[in-house]
Design an enzyme around this catalytic site. Structure first.
Site, PDB file in Angstrom:
ATOM      1  N   CYS A  10     -77.593   2.663  -5.185  1.00 32.45           N
ATOM      2  CA  CYS A  10     -77.152   3.278  -3.689  1.00 32.45           C
ATOM      3  C   CYS A  10     -75.864   3.879  -3.323  1.00 32.45           C
ATOM      4  CB  CYS A  10     -77.548   2.825  -2.356  1.00 32.45           C
ATOM      5  SG  CYS A  10     -77.264   1.355  -1.942  1.00 32.45           S
ATOM      6  N   ASN A  13     -74.035  -0.430  -1.820  1.00 30.89           N
ATOM      7  CA  ASN A  13     -74.609  -0.998  -3.203  1.00 30.89           C
ATOM      8  C   ASN A  13     -74.550  -2.691  -1.661  1.00 30.89           C
ATOM      9  OD1 ASN A  13     -74.258  -3.220  -5.654  1.00 30.89           O
ATOM     10  ND2 ASN A  13     -76.237  -2.879  -4.718  1.00 30.89           N
ATOM     11  N   CYS A  15     -76.791  -2.504   1.141  1.00 32.81           N
ATOM     12  CA  CYS A  15     -77.895  -2.557   1.813  1.00 32.81           C
ATOM     13  C   CYS A  15     -79.535  -1.531   1.308  1.00 32.81           C
ATOM     14  CB  CYS A  15     -77.853  -0.788   2.423  1.00 32.81           C
ATOM     15  SG  CYS A  15     -76.951  -1.336   3.964  1.00 32.81           S
ATOM     16  N   ARG A  16     -79.528  -0.271   0.384  1.00 33.34           N
ATOM     17  CA  ARG A  16     -80.384  -0.149   0.230  1.00 33.34           C
ATOM     18  C   ARG A  16     -80.961  -1.023  -1.014  1.00 33.34           C
ATOM     19  NH1 ARG A  16     -79.614   6.240   0.619  1.00 33.34           N
ATOM     20  NH2 ARG A  16     -77.563   4.888   0.128  1.00 33.34           N
ATOM     21  N   SER A  17     -79.586  -0.997  -1.905  1.00 38.16           N
ATOM     22  CA  SER A  17     -80.118  -1.356  -3.508  1.00 38.16           C
ATOM     23  C   SER A  17     -80.317  -2.908  -3.530  1.00 38.16           C
ATOM     24  CB  SER A  17     -79.139  -0.349  -4.290  1.00 38.16           C
ATOM     25  OG  SER A  17     -77.588  -0.541  -4.255  1.00 38.16           O
ATOM     26  N   ASP A 128     -80.561   6.001   4.338  1.00 36.45           N
ATOM     27  CA  ASP A 128     -79.430   5.401   5.021  1.00 36.45           C
ATOM     28  C   ASP A 128     -79.677   4.639   6.066  1.00 36.45           C
ATOM     29  OD1 ASP A 128     -77.032   4.431   4.505  1.00 36.45           O
ATOM     30  OD2 ASP A 128     -75.644   5.690   3.953  1.00 36.45           O
TER      31      ASP A 128
HETATM   32  P1  4NP Z   1     -76.398   1.856   1.306  1.00 34.08           P
HETATM   33  O1  4NP Z   1     -74.956   1.448   2.498  1.00 34.08           O
HETATM   34  O2  4NP Z   1     -75.263   2.381   0.438  1.00 34.08           O
HETATM   35  O3  4NP Z   1     -77.652   1.536   1.052  1.00 34.08           O
HETATM   36  O4  4NP Z   1     -75.198   0.335   0.924  1.00 34.08           O
HETATM   37  C1  4NP Z   1     -73.862   2.111   2.957  1.00 34.08           C
HETATM   38  C2  4NP Z   1     -73.337   1.197   2.800  1.00 34.08           C
HETATM   39  C3  4NP Z   1     -71.881   1.804   3.656  1.00 34.08           C
HETATM   40  C4  4NP Z   1     -71.289   3.002   3.703  1.00 34.08           C
HETATM   41  C5  4NP Z   1     -72.647   3.781   3.655  1.00 34.08           C
HETATM   42  C6  4NP Z   1     -73.738   3.597   3.356  1.00 34.08           C
HETATM   43  N1  4NP Z   1     -70.273   2.795   3.797  1.00 34.08           N
HETATM   44  O5  4NP Z   1     -70.099   4.253   4.258  1.00 34.08           O
HETATM   45  O6  4NP Z   1     -69.303   2.132   4.348  1.00 34.08           O
END
Ligand code: 4NP
Length: 160
Positions: A10, A13, A15-17, A128
């Site tokens: 994702c 790295n 939240c989702r992955s 997201d």
């Molecule tokens: P992820 O979520 O891609 O599912 O880990 C996010 C985590 C951090 C950010 C965006 C999405 N960020 O902008 O910091």
């Protein structure tokens, strides 16, 4: 038998992955096929490299029995594409970014979209959850539980 190696990807790295990795880990354990797989997750960006999973994501995951233990790292465009059999992005932007990184035609073929393995959810991405509320984190887990079942089935069908 060679293990099937899966990398979930994702943006950050956190939240989702990491959740996809934990949901898949629980599923293969419940199906008694843990030994057949190697799982990991990574981010398109290095924004959160070295960080544990987002606390909100951890809290929602633990309520369903998933422990998010992975530490964020960035995708490595050479070693990861060489090592893993499946490189699975959470949304269309992840897929475009991964396609841009893939060093060879063979590695390009390893890329797929997580929601393509869903059978109960109609979403075309794992949205997201980072800037949203509780429902976003729950939706991530709902979609991932559906997708992981489909992914396992798809891999098992391919091996037959
Ligand atoms: P992820 O979520 O891609 O599912 O880990 C996010 C985590 C951090 C950010 C965006 C999405 N960020 O902008 O910091």
């Amino acid at each position: 038998m060679d293990k099937t190696k899966i990398l979930f990807v994702c943006l950050g790295n956190i939240c989702r992955s990491p959740s996809a990795e934990a949901v898949m880990k629980a599923l293969i354990k419940s199906e008694n096929v843990t030994e057949a797989f190697e799982l990991d997750s990574a981010g398109i960006t290095a924004y959160h490299a070295g960080d544990p999973a987002d606390e909100r994501m951890q809290r929602h995951a633990i309520q369903r029995g998933y422990h998010l233990t992975s530490i964020s790292r960035q995708v490595n465009s050479t070693s990861d594409f060489d090592y893993f059999d499946y490189i699975i992005g959470m949304d269309g932007q992840n897929i475009s970014d991964l396609e841009g990184m893939a060093p060879t035609e063979e590695s390009w073929q390893k890329i797929s979209l997580m929601t393509d393995y869903c059978s109960n959810h109609q979403h075309d991405s794992v949205p997201d959850p980072y800037y949203g509320g509780a429902t976003g984190f729950e939706l991530v887990l709902d979609i991932l539980e559906d997708a992981c079942r489909g992914l396992l089935e798809s891999i098992q069908n391919e091996k037959e």
